[in-house]
Design a protein around this motif. Structure first.
Motif, mmCIF file in Angstrom:
data_model
loop_
_atom_site.group_PDB
_atom_site.id
_atom_site.type_symbol
_atom_site.label_atom_id
_atom_site.label_comp_id
_atom_site.label_asym_id
_atom_site.label_seq_id
_atom_site.Cartn_x
_atom_site.Cartn_y
_atom_site.Cartn_z
ATOM 1 N N UNK A 22 0.824 -1.209 0.000
ATOM 2 C CA UNK A 22 0.000 0.000 0.000
ATOM 3 C C UNK A 22 0.858 1.258 0.000
ATOM 4 N N UNK A 23 1.896 1.268 0.801
ATOM 5 C CA UNK A 23 2.796 2.429 0.856
ATOM 6 C C UNK A 23 3.510 2.595 -0.473
ATOM 7 N N UNK A 24 4.037 1.502 -1.001
ATOM 8 C CA UNK A 24 4.758 1.559 -2.271
ATOM 9 C C UNK A 24 3.878 2.132 -3.380
ATOM 10 N N UNK A 25 2.654 1.662 -3.469
ATOM 11 C CA UNK A 25 1.733 2.146 -4.498
ATOM 12 C C UNK A 25 1.445 3.638 -4.313
ATOM 13 N N UNK A 32 8.700 -4.245 -4.107
ATOM 14 C CA UNK A 32 10.028 -4.812 -3.869
ATOM 15 C C UNK A 32 11.026 -3.719 -3.488
ATOM 16 N N UNK A 33 10.998 -2.609 -4.224
ATOM 17 C CA UNK A 33 11.931 -1.518 -3.933
ATOM 18 C C UNK A 33 11.633 -0.897 -2.564
ATOM 19 N N UNK A 35 10.271 -2.353 -0.028
ATOM 20 C CA UNK A 35 10.706 -3.327 0.975
ATOM 21 C C UNK A 35 12.207 -3.246 1.220
ATOM 22 N N UNK A 36 12.971 -3.045 0.146
ATOM 23 C CA UNK A 36 14.434 -2.908 0.283
ATOM 24 C C UNK A 36 14.792 -1.643 1.066
ATOM 25 N N UNK A 37 14.052 -0.571 0.833
ATOM 26 C CA UNK A 37 14.287 0.675 1.581
ATOM 27 C C UNK A 37 14.002 0.436 3.059
ATOM 28 N N UNK A 38 12.862 -0.195 3.321
ATOM 29 C CA UNK A 38 12.451 -0.409 4.716
ATOM 30 C C UNK A 38 13.380 -1.366 5.459
#
Length: 66
Positions: A22-25, A32-33, A35-38
């Motif tokens: 939801x945050x990524x969108x 995926x990106x 998640x890598x940041x987080x």
């Protein structure tokens, strides 16, 4: 610093009860990106942090160690 920022983002996301997807969108990133940041695997730009701040509604000071 990167690990600190990633922990603050995860906490802010959990507080808003949002998924990584939801945050990524909402900020225009792939899940995926984001998640890598987080997880602190990659760094990000100030522009992305500003968009994250708008979505997660956290104080900018929580991600900046002064």
């Amino acid at each position: 610093m990167q690990k600190y920022i990633s922990q603050q983002l995860k906490t802010a996301r959990h507080n808003k009860k949002l998924t990584q997807e939801q945050v990524a969108e909402a900020v225009g990133l792939s899940a995926k990106h984001y998640g890598c940041i987080e997880r602190g695997e990659v760094s990000t730009t100030i522009a992305v942090l500003v968009r994250l701040q708008q979505v997660l509604e956290f104080e900018v000071s929580i991600i900046i160690k002064i």
